[in-house]
Design an enzyme around this catalytic site. Sequence first.
Site, PDB file in Angstrom:
ATOM      1  N   CYS A   2      19.404  -2.471   6.677  1.00  0.00           N
ATOM      2  CA  CYS A   2      20.130  -3.659   6.245  1.00  0.00           C
ATOM      3  C   CYS A   2      19.640  -3.993   4.840  1.00  0.00           C
ATOM      4  CB  CYS A   2      19.802  -4.836   7.161  1.00  0.00           C
ATOM      5  SG  CYS A   2      20.081  -4.459   8.901  1.00  0.00           S
ATOM      6  N   ARG A  27      23.713  -0.730   2.002  1.00  0.00           N
ATOM      7  CA  ARG A  27      22.687  -0.591   3.032  1.00  0.00           C
ATOM      8  C   ARG A  27      23.183  -1.003   4.417  1.00  0.00           C
ATOM      9  NH1 ARG A  27      17.661  -0.136   0.965  1.00  0.00           N
ATOM     10  NH2 ARG A  27      16.742  -0.940   2.872  1.00  0.00           N
ATOM     11  N   TRP A  75      23.430  -3.607   9.088  1.00  0.00           N
ATOM     12  CA  TRP A  75      23.864  -2.365   9.724  1.00  0.00           C
ATOM     13  C   TRP A  75      23.287  -2.428  11.133  1.00  0.00           C
ATOM     14  CZ3 TRP A  75      21.220   2.331  11.251  1.00  0.00           C
ATOM     15  CH2 TRP A  75      22.087   3.376  11.572  1.00  0.00           C
ATOM     16  N   ASN A 101      15.062  -6.660   7.831  1.00  0.00           N
ATOM     17  CA  ASN A 101      15.534  -5.276   7.764  1.00  0.00           C
ATOM     18  C   ASN A 101      14.476  -4.426   8.454  1.00  0.00           C
ATOM     19  OD1 ASN A 101      16.464  -2.698   7.021  1.00  0.00           O
ATOM     20  ND2 ASN A 101      15.386  -2.792   5.057  1.00  0.00           N
ATOM     21  N   GLY A 102      14.884  -3.673   9.477  1.00  0.00           N
ATOM     22  CA  GLY A 102      13.929  -2.818  10.190  1.00  0.00           C
ATOM     23  C   GLY A 102      14.151  -2.939  11.683  1.00  0.00           C
ATOM     24  N   GLU A 482      26.856  21.407   3.249  1.00  0.00           N
ATOM     25  CA  GLU A 482      26.912  20.134   2.526  1.00  0.00           C
ATOM     26  C   GLU A 482      28.368  19.709   2.296  1.00  0.00           C
ATOM     27  OE1 GLU A 482      25.159  17.720   1.989  1.00  0.00           O
ATOM     28  OE2 GLU A 482      25.970  16.700   0.239  1.00  0.00           O
ATOM     29  N   LYS A 486      30.052  16.221   3.691  1.00  0.00           N
ATOM     30  CA  LYS A 486      30.749  15.256   2.804  1.00  0.00           C
ATOM     31  C   LYS A 486      32.113  14.918   3.382  1.00  0.00           C
ATOM     32  CE  LYS A 486      28.337  13.989   0.955  1.00  0.00           C
ATOM     33  NZ  LYS A 486      26.973  14.315   0.857  1.00  0.00           N
ATOM     34  N   GLU A 489      31.901  12.790   6.597  1.00  0.00           N
ATOM     35  CA  GLU A 489      31.375  11.443   6.337  1.00  0.00           C
ATOM     36  C   GLU A 489      32.426  10.485   5.805  1.00  0.00           C
ATOM     37  OE1 GLU A 489      26.980  10.917   4.726  1.00  0.00           O
ATOM     38  OE2 GLU A 489      28.079  12.375   3.529  1.00  0.00           O
ATOM     39  N   HIS A 505      30.910  35.767  16.266  1.00  0.00           N
ATOM     40  CA  HIS A 505      30.083  35.572  17.458  1.00  0.00           C
ATOM     41  C   HIS A 505      30.500  34.316  18.233  1.00  0.00           C
ATOM     42  CE1 HIS A 505      27.535  38.875  16.259  1.00  0.00           C
ATOM     43  NE2 HIS A 505      27.539  38.366  15.025  1.00  0.00           N
ATOM     44  N   LYS A 604      23.303   3.759   3.912  1.00  0.00           N
ATOM     45  CA  LYS A 604      22.776   4.622   2.849  1.00  0.00           C
ATOM     46  C   LYS A 604      21.455   5.270   3.229  1.00  0.00           C
ATOM     47  CE  LYS A 604      22.736   6.521  -1.173  1.00  0.00           C
ATOM     48  NZ  LYS A 604      23.554   7.726  -1.245  1.00  0.00           N
TER      49      LYS A 604
HETATM   50  O1  M6R Z   1      17.494   8.881   1.714  1.00  0.00           O
HETATM   51  P1  M6R Z   1      17.467  10.236   2.342  1.00  0.00           P
HETATM   52  O2  M6R Z   1      17.713  11.339   1.357  1.00  0.00           O
HETATM   53  O3  M6R Z   1      16.247  10.487   3.153  1.00  0.00           O
HETATM   54  O4  M6R Z   1      18.712  10.242   3.341  1.00  0.00           O
HETATM   55  C1  M6R Z   1      18.948  11.345   4.159  1.00  0.00           C
HETATM   56  C2  M6R Z   1      20.313  11.255   4.789  1.00  0.00           C
HETATM   57  O5  M6R Z   1      20.423  10.094   5.574  1.00  0.00           O
HETATM   58  C3  M6R Z   1      21.429  11.247   3.758  1.00  0.00           C
HETATM   59  O6  M6R Z   1      21.371  12.378   2.945  1.00  0.00           O
HETATM   60  C4  M6R Z   1      22.792  11.191   4.459  1.00  0.00           C
HETATM   61  O7  M6R Z   1      23.036  12.371   5.148  1.00  0.00           O
HETATM   62  C5  M6R Z   1      23.892  10.899   3.445  1.00  0.00           C
HETATM   63  N1  M6R Z   1      24.844  10.014   4.030  1.00  0.00           N
HETATM   64  C6  M6R Z   1      24.597  12.104   2.978  1.00  0.00           C
HETATM   65  O8  M6R Z   1      25.716  11.866   2.214  1.00  0.00           O
END
Ligand code: M6R
Length: 609
Positions: A2, A27, A75, A101-102, A482, A486, A489, A505, A604
């Site tokens: 958060c 966040r 969040w 936050n936490g 990757e 993307k 997401e 396979h 994030k």
């Molecule tokens: O802050 P970090 O690099 O540790 O975060 C890792 C992942 O949570 C982050 O890369 C996540 O997969 C992103 N949403 C990717 O776009």
Amino acid sequence: MCGIVGYYGKREVSPLLIKGLSKLEYRGYDSAGVAILSNDGDLTITKCKGRLANLEEKLEENPIHGHVGIGHTRWATHGQPSTVNSHPHSNEKGTISIVHNGIIENYIHLREWLIAEGYKFNSETDTEVIPHLIDYYYDGDLLSALMHATAKMEGSYAIGVVSTYEPDKVVAVRKDSPLIVGLGKEENFIASDIPAVLSETRDVYLLKNNEFVVMDQDGVRLYDAEGRRIEKEIYHVTWDADAAEKGGYEHFMMKEIHEQPKVIKDTMTSRIVLDQPINLDNITISKEQIEKLSKIYIVACGTAYHAGVVGKYAIEKLARISVEVDIASEFKHRDPIIDENTLMIVVSQSGETADTLSAMRLAKSRGARVIAVTNVVGSTVSREADDILYTWAGPEIAVASTKAYVTQLIAMYTIALYFAQNKGTLTTEQLEAYKKDMLELPEKAEEVLKNKEEIQKFASKTYMNKDMFFLGRGLDYAVAMEGSLKLKEISYIHSEAYAGGELKHGPIALMEDGTIVITIATQEELFDKMVSNIKEVTARGAKVFAFAPEGHTEIEEAVNAVTYIPKVNELFSPVIAIIPLQLFSYYVSVQKGCDVDKPRNLAKSVTVE
Ligand code: M6R
């Protein structure tokens, strides 16, 4: 995770809190709220489910005037997104309000105890124990009550507190969740991240775990958990405030994609210089220690993990050290073999990802040395690791990582070359040649960005599909993973990445008429094999969109469409090949009308395990 903010000063607090929260929405964005000590001495809370805009509207309808307050953007972890679960949370009398936050891991136990003491709970959150605990311990000193409360709490927290008992004050603390203090003139701020205060001040304190803050008319005072005053150096933020603004782009993601040539360059600057040894200022691991390394673990989550996969290829190829790449959430549960000749490289944009932190702590407790690759100065990984290699991506606001990823790749290559330099696994000529090729990457990245229209067209042909597959071999497989992440997401399209050779396979059973397959084929030695894989899927009716290096026109007869990407040393091709895939996901997301920068259910940085 958060976002939290807090303000003490002379200005109207409500717009300042909203402004700060708007910079922290990345966040978390399922609900938001503020607690304001109004001019007449009341503590008023306004909170609601949904985006910050809803809160803003509520505050416009019913303004609260005051000069002290705290705010939160959520969040959800414990309890669904709803107004009652939103922060701030308060004690029953409404005299103490907090934002958090936490996660309070022992909240069930604390809740039961507090209920037995006569306290009543309204929400499903772990957080609600905090105002009640502070209430329980309050004996005329808010700071001391917060100290007593946190002593009872297990877990992670950044907490901001205001109270009618001491209306001219904000108190705060952090443990394992980030918190900074913004230092203004006769006014001060707390926030989860620097962008929240950057329009007001560039001078901040980066708080460490178990450090407490009091902001009042006498300024800012910091304390340790025993109540002793501590002094701290002011960190002056040098990056441009524009770095955290959209700068004319419709979305942060597009802006951040376009920043990639610059941040690739920034991350190499002063480290990769021709005819000079590679210089890694914050890395103190000695030549002898590098020579003795028997194993490297690269541990990370999500996009950072994908950068780690590329790191494995690079370090094994250039420095001839065995590397395992692990998803951080899995690492600590498999009793990994670690000794004093083990090195862990943790990769984390935020430097606050809970799983990554746990893996790092486990490795350290077993004697491993840790290098952190992170983008956030003063983040937890940067403080706890033995060595740090900062990625100079600047603030990344879009939830989907783009520019941080390419800088993580640069960091991986830099470490690989540094180890090769120390171990003597490359000749000086070879090292210089690699450096020269790396230094060309910013320019090549600019070239890819000129080709956006082609990718946009490709997106408009495919955005209606429900599934897509990404195929690659070797380093292209890492890029495929990757690219696939993307897409899912930000467009919510189901997608999978497969290693080309693995297709037959099992996954080939999924291929049928019209299946969309995106292939990446930048690796010379694997090119023909990749073309064979393409033929295998087109024979089953798949439509293939290929990304291939300039000059490989023979691929055209095997695929439905091809986009050429500039030729670079193929070890470094992930840096360039990922850019069209990022653009592709972006355009698909926009066509589908998704929220590009704030995709559903994501945050994030994930500060919970
Ligand atoms: O802050 P970090 O690099 O540790 O975060 C890792 C992942 O949570 C982050 O890369 C996540 O997969 C992103 N949403 C990717 O776009």
